[in-house]
Motif scaffolding. Structure first.
Motif, PDB file in Angstrom:
ATOM      1  N   GLY A 227       0.768  -1.238   0.000  1.00 64.60           N
ATOM      2  CA  GLY A 227       0.000   0.000   0.000  1.00 64.60           C
ATOM      3  C   GLY A 227       0.799   1.289   0.000  1.00 64.60           C
ATOM      4  N   PHE A 228       2.114   1.223   0.099  1.00 65.05           N
ATOM      5  CA  PHE A 228       2.942   2.434   0.119  1.00 65.05           C
ATOM      6  C   PHE A 228       3.484   2.666  -1.289  1.00 65.05           C
ATOM      7  CE2 PHE A 228       2.679   0.960   4.425  1.00 65.05           C
ATOM      8  CZ  PHE A 228       2.497   2.125   5.147  1.00 65.05           C
ATOM      9  N   THR A 229       2.636   3.265  -2.131  1.00 64.55           N
ATOM     10  CA  THR A 229       2.925   3.376  -3.561  1.00 64.55           C
ATOM     11  C   THR A 229       3.745   4.597  -3.949  1.00 64.55           C
ATOM     12  OG1 THR A 229       0.803   4.482  -3.896  1.00 64.55           O
ATOM     13  CG2 THR A 229       0.843   2.085  -4.189  1.00 64.55           C
ATOM     14  N   VAL A 230       3.929   5.538  -3.044  1.00 60.19           N
ATOM     15  CA  VAL A 230       4.704   6.748  -3.331  1.00 60.19           C
ATOM     16  C   VAL A 230       6.067   6.632  -2.648  1.00 60.19           C
ATOM     17  CG1 VAL A 230       4.830   9.262  -3.066  1.00 60.19           C
ATOM     18  CG2 VAL A 230       2.625   8.154  -3.514  1.00 60.19           C
ATOM     19  N   THR A 231       7.118   6.713  -3.459  1.00 58.82           N
ATOM     20  CA  THR A 231       8.483   6.743  -2.929  1.00 58.82           C
ATOM     21  C   THR A 231       9.017   8.150  -3.121  1.00 58.82           C
ATOM     22  OG1 THR A 231       8.889   4.422  -3.452  1.00 58.82           O
ATOM     23  CG2 THR A 231      10.831   5.819  -3.170  1.00 58.82           C
ATOM     24  N   SER A 232       9.700   8.637  -2.110  1.00 58.22           N
ATOM     25  CA  SER A 232      10.209   9.994  -2.145  1.00 58.22           C
ATOM     26  C   SER A 232      11.570  10.045  -1.477  1.00 58.22           C
ATOM     27  CB  SER A 232       9.222  10.900  -1.407  1.00 58.22           C
ATOM     28  OG  SER A 232       9.671  12.217  -1.365  1.00 58.22           O
ATOM     29  N   PHE A 233      12.337  11.041  -1.865  1.00 58.31           N
ATOM     30  CA  PHE A 233      13.630  11.296  -1.240  1.00 58.31           C
ATOM     31  C   PHE A 233      13.557  12.693  -0.650  1.00 58.31           C
ATOM     32  CE2 PHE A 233      14.207   8.189  -4.502  1.00 58.31           C
ATOM     33  CZ  PHE A 233      14.994   7.233  -3.873  1.00 58.31           C
ATOM     34  N   ILE A 234      14.049  12.836   0.571  1.00 56.31           N
ATOM     35  CA  ILE A 234      13.988  14.123   1.246  1.00 56.31           C
ATOM     36  C   ILE A 234      15.366  14.437   1.809  1.00 56.31           C
ATOM     37  CG2 ILE A 234      13.143  13.066   3.397  1.00 56.31           C
ATOM     38  CD1 ILE A 234      11.481  15.621   3.877  1.00 56.31           C
ATOM     39  N   THR A 235      15.836  15.655   1.534  1.00 56.00           N
ATOM     40  CA  THR A 235      17.080  16.109   2.152  1.00 56.00           C
ATOM     41  C   THR A 235      16.712  17.005   3.322  1.00 56.00           C
ATOM     42  OG1 THR A 235      17.275  17.996   0.646  1.00 56.00           O
ATOM     43  CG2 THR A 235      18.452  15.973   0.028  1.00 56.00           C
TER      44      THR A 235
ATOM     45  N   ILE B 287      11.837   7.807   1.793  1.00 54.03           N
ATOM     46  CA  ILE B 287      10.587   7.634   2.530  1.00 54.03           C
ATOM     47  C   ILE B 287       9.510   7.122   1.580  1.00 54.03           C
ATOM     48  CG2 ILE B 287      11.158   9.382   4.251  1.00 54.03           C
ATOM     49  CD1 ILE B 287       9.347  11.352   2.830  1.00 54.03           C
ATOM     50  N   VAL B 288       8.490   6.515   2.153  1.00 54.35           N
ATOM     51  CA  VAL B 288       7.348   6.039   1.373  1.00 54.35           C
ATOM     52  C   VAL B 288       6.061   6.547   2.010  1.00 54.35           C
ATOM     53  CG1 VAL B 288       8.476   3.965   0.466  1.00 54.35           C
ATOM     54  CG2 VAL B 288       7.265   3.847   2.653  1.00 54.35           C
ATOM     55  N   ALA B 289       5.005   6.546   1.194  1.00 58.10           N
ATOM     56  CA  ALA B 289       3.690   6.978   1.675  1.00 58.10           C
ATOM     57  C   ALA B 289       2.627   6.270   0.845  1.00 58.10           C
ATOM     58  CB  ALA B 289       3.541   8.491   1.559  1.00 58.10           C
ATOM     59  N   ARG B 290       1.401   6.299   1.345  1.00 60.43           N
ATOM     60  CA  ARG B 290       0.286   5.631   0.651  1.00 60.43           C
ATOM     61  C   ARG B 290      -0.233   6.448  -0.535  1.00 60.43           C
ATOM     62  NH1 ARG B 290      -1.365   1.223   3.329  1.00 60.43           N
ATOM     63  NH2 ARG B 290      -0.734   0.978   5.489  1.00 60.43           N
ATOM     64  N   SER B 291      -0.039   7.772  -0.492  1.00 54.38           N
ATOM     65  CA  SER B 291      -0.516   8.672  -1.550  1.00 54.38           C
ATOM     66  C   SER B 291       0.243   9.989  -1.401  1.00 54.38           C
ATOM     67  CB  SER B 291      -2.020   8.922  -1.393  1.00 54.38           C
ATOM     68  OG  SER B 291      -2.262   9.622  -0.168  1.00 54.38           O
ATOM     69  N   ASN B 292       0.018  10.910  -2.317  1.00 58.23           N
ATOM     70  CA  ASN B 292       0.642  12.230  -2.188  1.00 58.23           C
ATOM     71  C   ASN B 292       0.132  12.960  -0.949  1.00 58.23           C
ATOM     72  OD1 ASN B 292       2.185  11.810  -4.433  1.00 58.23           O
ATOM     73  ND2 ASN B 292       0.950  13.083  -5.786  1.00 58.23           N
ATOM     74  N   THR B 293      -1.153  12.805  -0.661  1.00 59.00           N
ATOM     75  CA  THR B 293      -1.715  13.411   0.555  1.00 59.00           C
ATOM     76  C   THR B 293      -1.056  12.819   1.788  1.00 59.00           C
ATOM     77  OG1 THR B 293      -3.827  13.769  -0.567  1.00 59.00           O
ATOM     78  CG2 THR B 293      -3.843  13.810   1.855  1.00 59.00           C
ATOM     79  N   ASP B 294      -0.869  11.507   1.793  1.00 54.86           N
ATOM     80  CA  ASP B 294      -0.206  10.842   2.911  1.00 54.86           C
ATOM     81  C   ASP B 294       1.262  11.259   2.994  1.00 54.86           C
ATOM     82  OD1 ASP B 294      -0.216   8.995   5.134  1.00 54.86           O
ATOM     83  OD2 ASP B 294       0.882   7.587   3.853  1.00 54.86           O
ATOM     84  N   LEU B 295       1.883  11.510   1.845  1.00 57.57           N
ATOM     85  CA  LEU B 295       3.270  11.982   1.838  1.00 57.57           C
ATOM     86  C   LEU B 295       3.379  13.303   2.593  1.00 57.57           C
ATOM     87  CD1 LEU B 295       6.213  11.752   0.905  1.00 57.57           C
ATOM     88  CD2 LEU B 295       5.523  12.855  -1.239  1.00 57.57           C
ATOM     89  N   GLN B 296       2.403  14.179   2.417  1.00 57.84           N
ATOM     90  CA  GLN B 296       2.429  15.442   3.156  1.00 57.84           C
ATOM     91  C   GLN B 296       2.391  15.184   4.653  1.00 57.84           C
ATOM     92  OE1 GLN B 296       2.698  18.826   1.870  1.00 57.84           O
ATOM     93  NE2 GLN B 296       3.344  18.851   4.009  1.00 57.84           N
TER      94      GLN B 296
ATOM     95  N   ILE C 198       9.833  13.524  -5.408  1.00 56.57           N
ATOM     96  CA  ILE C 198       8.993  12.328  -5.547  1.00 56.57           C
ATOM     97  C   ILE C 198       9.536  11.492  -6.695  1.00 56.57           C
ATOM     98  CG2 ILE C 198       6.693  11.452  -6.094  1.00 56.57           C
ATOM     99  CD1 ILE C 198       5.548  13.974  -4.794  1.00 56.57           C
ATOM    100  N   ALA C 199       9.744  10.211  -6.436  1.00 58.00           N
ATOM    101  CA  ALA C 199      10.196   9.293  -7.480  1.00 58.00           C
ATOM    102  C   ALA C 199       9.012   8.928  -8.363  1.00 58.00           C
ATOM    103  CB  ALA C 199      10.796   8.035  -6.857  1.00 58.00           C
ATOM    104  N   LEU C 200       9.169   9.080  -9.663  1.00 51.62           N
ATOM    105  CA  LEU C 200       8.087   8.757 -10.593  1.00 51.62           C
ATOM    106  C   LEU C 200       8.095   7.283 -10.984  1.00 51.62           C
ATOM    107  CD1 LEU C 200       8.277  11.906 -12.887  1.00 51.62           C
ATOM    108  CD2 LEU C 200       6.738  11.475 -10.947  1.00 51.62           C
ATOM    109  N   ALA C 201       9.274   6.732 -11.204  1.00 55.64           N
ATOM    110  CA  ALA C 201       9.399   5.322 -11.580  1.00 55.64           C
ATOM    111  C   ALA C 201      10.784   4.835 -11.185  1.00 55.64           C
ATOM    112  CB  ALA C 201       9.190   5.138 -13.084  1.00 55.64           C
TER     113      ALA C 201
END
Length: 163
Positions: free
Chosen positions: A68-76, A114-123, A142-145
């Motif tokens: 369920g954690f479909t959004v992958t992101s990198f944060i500095t 980091i990962v999140a369930r959606s962009n809203t969840d990423l916030q 946000i990682a696209l692919a």
């Protein structure tokens, strides 16, 4: 972070690591049969690779998107030097969506995946991360692919000296 000892790999080590990566549930006896070496040799090599930190674990590799954690992101993150890395790292470690964190050089101090369930969840996750007073600034990508998944087997192969 613990110091890692440099280990020279040979062909048998690399073949054993590749076999275990391809079939993580394979037993030592089957490894010895496929690699055509004694069971004791495989067990000794395996024990040595684990003891020296080359093989860091045998656990399952979980795909965050599959749970369920479909959004992958990198944060500095830029941190307040008076709070130090240890307190910020402890804060980050308490957030399940922070998969890894690395101290880095450059304008920022830490890089996290980091990962999140959606962009809203990423916030929500970002808000939780930056809520710590020791974090002064954050920048998120946000990682696209995923183009190349995390891998080490090509590195293992390249570490074996060519005769």
């Amino acid at each position: 972070m613990t110091a890692v000892q440099t280990v020279q790999l040979d062909e048998l080590d690399a073949s054993l690591i590749e076999l275990l990566a391809e079939e993580p549930r394979i037993g030592v006896l089957e490894c010895s049969r496929r690699l055509q070496v004694a069971r004791g040799t495989v067990q000794a090599r395996l024990d040595k690779l684990v003891a020296r930190g080359v093989i860091a674990g045998f656990g399952p590799q979980v795909a965050p998107a599959a749970i369920g954690f479909t959004v992958t992101s990198f944060i500095t993150l830029e941190i307040s030097q008076r709070h130090g890395h240890n307190r910020v790292t402890a804060h980050l470690a308490a957030i399940p969506e922070v998969l890894e964190a690395h101290t880095i050089t450059g304008a920022s101090d830490l890089l996290c995946r980091i990962v999140a369930r959606s962009n809203t969840d990423l916030q929500r996750v970002i808000d939780q991360i930056v809520s710590y007073e020791g974090i002064t600034r954050a920048s998120t990508l946000i990682a696209l692919a995923e183009q190349i998944p995390y891998r080490v087997l090509p590195l293992v192969r390249s570490a074996v000296p060519v005769d």
